[in-house]
Design an enzyme around this catalytic site. Structure first.
Site, short mmCIF file in Angstrom:
data_model
loop_
_atom_site.label_atom_id
_atom_site.label_comp_id
_atom_site.label_asym_id
_atom_site.label_seq_id
_atom_site.Cartn_x
_atom_site.Cartn_y
_atom_site.Cartn_z
CD GLU A 1 0.10 41.13 -3.92
OE1 GLU A 1 0.55 41.10 -5.20
OE2 GLU A 1 -0.37 42.29 -3.39
CB CYS B 1 -2.11 45.89 -1.37
SG CYS B 1 -0.39 45.59 -2.29
CG HIS C 1 -2.00 49.69 0.62
ND1 HIS C 1 -0.95 48.79 0.99
CD2 HIS C 1 -1.50 49.90 -0.81
CE1 HIS C 1 -0.23 48.31 -0.02
NE2 HIS C 1 -0.43 48.96 -1.18
#
Lengths: 419, 82
Positions: A84, A116, A250
């Site tokens: 990103e 993400c 994550h």
């Protein structure tokens, strides 16, 4: 016929060249965090002016590519960059990375974006390319590369960023994906997704990030529950407590992972707090090994977690790891794979922890200098040459190890050199 | 359960999750962030309150209240509808 195998053959993490103590940053910003330890943050990697998503990616991937024979290298037929932190609307980061790694021309080059979640999207695309059998023996290189440099836009940007400045890090994870998955053999067909439109965190312009911490957390929690439920819809006989020896989620910051684990354990089992705490320490704690030192690495963080757990635990035989990836906006996936002592040995040989130890520890005044970004090439710049000496000690330490550095921008083209 | 009972339940959950706040007076006008409750603790409190009320809704549906009174109003509305 044996089940087809696909997954991660080799993995390396590049955690940057400079870092900042997060508690010192919070105190400097006047953030009142009475229970700071619960957030499970220690350090964050900060990108230097001569670093960009390409240098991070190449520095992560080069040791893997260099370790291959010429024949193996020639079989890399796809380079997927998951990010990103793009530097151009059209030209993908993969084109620069492919060039500086010296890979063959018969190769698909492209970039994937979904906050993400991008790394998992890229890995699954590569795994399915391998499984398709359209090019037997082929390999794909999947590289997650992200950095946070969100205070550049104007004076208001640092305010906008306040909610995530302490956790925003930088780092890259490179993965060779093939039919010889030494590091992580994917459980083929074992995955679950959940996605829906939500405005929790975004990058609305170059070098800016905006978001709502509460909404992002809630979306993450909703996703882990629903992606997991989609996983068990596809896979028979799964028990969250029994089926996965270890977990990697994550990691925006460790406290978020702890909250998500607690949420799932309450929702699935109404588990008591003491059981949740012990289970977290045993199955998820090891995955925070590197994340606590580099901060949120966005697309790569779930794989940074995998690397951390392989560095931290002692495997005595093959075992299953449950992985959860979440990307704001949002899309998520719960999936799993098998790790084994041989893959652990290969991962440890990369020396990821010692490399993090060698980063330059930034003072707060050095950090503030970097935030002002006078030597950073901004999005859309046509021509500029970087003075790498902005933090002299960091530049001195950077050289002599064959790392890639961004030198200049010439007619919008990024010019690099190995130093 | 009426709205004020839900507010009391939420305040009880706050004291449970953040024992440091055991002796501090808390009212519907307070916002959790102003009480020093961090984002992870806030989500745990909301989840615990939903569990105590027997609500099984996406967390994002509980986003938006600016103070505990508004959170109690929202939980009350969801609870009545459930």
């Amino acid at each position: 016929m044996a089940n087809p195998a696909a997954g991660i053959e080799a993995l390396n993490v590049y955690g940057g060249a400079a870092c900042l103590d997060v508690r010192a940053l919070c105190e400097h910003r006047g953030l009142d965090l009475p229970r700071f330890e619960n957030l499970l943050m220690r350090e964050k990697t900060v990108a230097l002016p001569f670093e960009d998503p390409v240098t991070f990616a190449v520095n992560a991937a080069k040791p893997l590519v260099d370790a291959m024979t010429d024949e193996e290298r020639a079989r890399i037929e796809m380079v997927v960059t998951c990010t990103e932190s793009g530097v151009d609307f059209g030209k993908s980061l993969s084109t620069y990375i492919h060039h500086h790694l010296g890979l063959a021309g018969n190769c698909r080059l492209f970039e994937i974006k979904q906050a993400c979640y991008s790394g998992t999207a890229g890995l699954q695309m590569a795994v399915n390319f391998i499984l398709s059998g359209t090019s037997p023996g082929a390999k794909a290189l999947v590289i997650c590369t992200d950095l946070s440099r969100f205070a550049l836009a104007d004076a208001a940007a640092i305010q906008e960023w306040a909610y995530s400045e302490p956790s925003s890090g930088a780092g890259a994870v490179a993965m060779v994906v093939s039919d010889t998955p030494h590091v992580l053999a994917m459980d083929i067909g074992a995955y679950g997704n959940h996605g829906f439109e939500v405005m929790d965190t975004c990058r609305p312009g170059p070098d800016t990030e905006a978001g709502d911490a509460d909404l992002s957390l809630m979306a993450y929690l909703d996703c882990i529950e629903r992606a997991y439920k989609d996983y068990i819809r596809r896979v028979e006989g799964v028990d969250f407590r029994q089926s996965f020896a270890y977990l990697s989620f994550h990691t925006p910051f460790g406290g978020m992972v702890k909250g998500a684990h607690r949420h799932l354990m309450r929702k699935l089992y109404k588990a008591p707090p003491a059981e949740i705490e012990a289970d977290f320490a045993r199955r998820l704690g090891p995955s925070l090994t590197f994340g606590q030192r580099v901060g949120n690495t966005a697309g790569g963080s779930v794989f940074l977690g995998l690397a951390g757990l392989l560095a931290a635990v002692e495997l005595t035989g093959p075992c299953r790891v449950g992985m959860f990836s979440y990307g704001s906006g949002c899309c998520s996936e719960f999936f799993s794979g098998i790790v084994a002592p041989e893959g652990q040995r290969r991962l440890r040989a990369q020396g990821i922890g010692p490399a993090l130890d060698r980063r330059h520890g930034l003072s707060l005044s050095e950090y503030e200098t970097l935030l002002r970004g006078s030597q950073v090439i901004r999005f859309g710049t046509r021509d500029m040459t970087i003075d790498p000496q902005e933090i002299p000690a960091a530049w001195a330490a950077y050289q002599g190890q064959g790392r890639l550095a961004l030198d200049s921008m010439a007619g919008y083209h990024r010019e690099y050199r190995f130093v | 359960m009426d709205r004020d009972s839900i507010l009391a339940l939420v305040i009880g959950q706050i004291r449970d999750v953040v024992p440091d706040l055991a002796d501090r007076p808390i009212t519907g006008d307070d916002a959790m962030a102003d009480l020093g409750v961090d984002s992870i603790e806030r989500s745990e409190i909301v989840m615990n309150a939903m569990e105590a009320l027997g609500l099984d809704l996406p967390m994002v549906q509980l986003h938006g209240p600016r103070n505990l009174g508004e959170l109690a109003d929202l939980l009350h509305a969801k609870h009545t509808r459930a």
